[in-house]
Write an enzyme that holds these catalytic residues in place. Structure first.
Site: not given
Ligand code: PLP
Length: 369
Positions: A35, A261
């Site tokens: 994501k 700045y």
């Molecule tokens: C539902 C879910 N699973 C897995 C993950 C992966 O987490 P991490 O990046 O801490 O491994 C996330 C990330 O936030 C998540 O929202």
């Protein structure tokens, strides 16, 4: 696209592959969480590298992110980590994104369009065992909920949850795991057996083998950034991202001059001040002012004065650093290393937000294809 400014992010796909192999349990699958443009690393390239290295699933937070992977021709299983937003169901199913469900309305909205799809649409039911963000709550309604899933013509493919404190508190995490395993058993006792049961983010993948179940679901660790201090070293994770730039201007300034700045950085002695074309518009936060260091010639050098929108100034002391010399903002140069975790600590956040926050105007380039 031609790059005119020397500021870019280099992503090492070999590091991604290495981390995925290191994290994947011998027994069990790995779902690479890609994501947010793969935490800023580039979703399509990272997804391909992760799949190469043995990942069998991908996970996204937005339907748009799933569609982007499909448009690039990636046909692996892609799980949506929240319910499809209202109105997106038909497009999401047409792209064969795997739905997560945890509300009655979610089931109904999905069932309404699932009838048009060949075969039963498999869903992953998410239980809220303590994170309290999204998921079925109270989670002990799971058996009734799964019955409703099946009554609606959907298939029960997965059951999952998410840990709130796997990076810092084993007791809470084990409590969540115990509850989740009990609820999984309740489903089995009622005759409902999902194909995939999963729970572990990066920290749980690394710290809690008993939580591996059928699939682990790491995000941050596949990028080589650690979810908790010390873990990267223990698992020999390799940071995949290097943020590079180059000096555009350099001048010798006398003691007594003040810089950027607010003139908050005053020179106590004559110094070479180098200008580097990166700023808070790129995700190099203004909160790094006064505390961050960058690497030039393999040496740590302080950011001098306020981070501006497009440029920073670097105090190079007596070194005759000149325009064109390489600057590393994050990553390794020579023997020195600036980590995402370090920049996170300086700016009051975590490594996750540093890499994810590198803005779109910074081009991503790939090595180790
Ligand atoms: C539902 C879910 N699973 C897995 C993950 C992966 O987490 P991490 O990046 O801490 O491994 C996330 C990330 O936030 C998540 O929202």
């Amino acid at each position: 696209l031609k790059r005119y400014r020397p500021t870019y992010v280099e992503v090492d796909l070999d590091a991604i592959r290495h981390n995925v192999s290191a994290l994947k349990p011998a027994e069990g699958e790995l779902m690479a969480v890609v994501k947010a443009n793969a935490y800023g690393h580039g979703d399509v390239e990272v997804a391909r590298a992760a799949l190469d290295a043995g990942a069998t699933w991908l996970a996204v937070a937005l339907v748009e992110e799933g569609l982007h992977l499909r448009e690039a021709g990636i046909d692996a299983q892609v799980l949506m980590l929240s319910e499809f937003p209202p109105g997106s169901e038909a497009d999401a199913l047409q792209a064969d994104l795997t739905p997560t469900v945890y509300t009655d309305e979610g089931i109904d909205r999905l069932a309404a369009v699932a009838a048009d799809v060949d075969g039963a649409v498999g869903v992953h039911v998410k239980l809220d065992t303590g994170m309290h963000r999204v998921g079925l709550y109270p989670p002990d309604d799971v058996v009734d909920f799964v019955r409703r899933v099946l009554d609606s013509g959907l298939a029960f493919e997965g059951l999952w949850t998410h840990f709130a404190r796997s990076d810092d508190d084993a007791v809470t995490t084990l409590d969540q795991l115990k509850l989740f395993l009990q609820l999984t058993k309740d489903c089995l006792a009622a005759g409902y057996q999902p194909e995939f049961v999963h729970a572990s983010n990066s920290a749980a993948t690394m710290l809690l083998p008993e939580a591996h179940l059928d699939i682990v679901r790491p995000g941050i660790a596949i990028y080589g950034v650690e979810p908790a201090s010390g873990l990267a070293e223990r698992f020999r994770l390799e940071p995949a991202l290097t943020w590079r730039s180059a000096v555009t201007m350099s001048r010798r300034l006398p003691a007594g001059e003040a810089i950027s700045y607010g003139h908050r950085y005053k020179l106590e002695r004559d110094s070479t001040i180098a200008t580097v074309p990166v700023g808070y518009a790129d995700g190099y936060s203004r909160r790094l002012t006064d505390h961050a260091e960058v690497l030039i010639r393999g040496v740590r050098r302080p950011v001098a004065g306020a981070v501006t929108m497009d440029q920073i100034l670097v105090d190079c002391g007596d070194d005759d650093v000149a325009a064109g010399e390489e600057v590393v903002l994050l990553g390794l140069q020579g023997d020195e290393f600036v980590s995402a975790e370090e920049l996170g600590a300086i700016s009051g956040t975590i490594g996750y937000e540093i890499v994810t926050g590198i803005s779109e105007r910074v081009p991503r380039e790939y090595v180790g294809r």
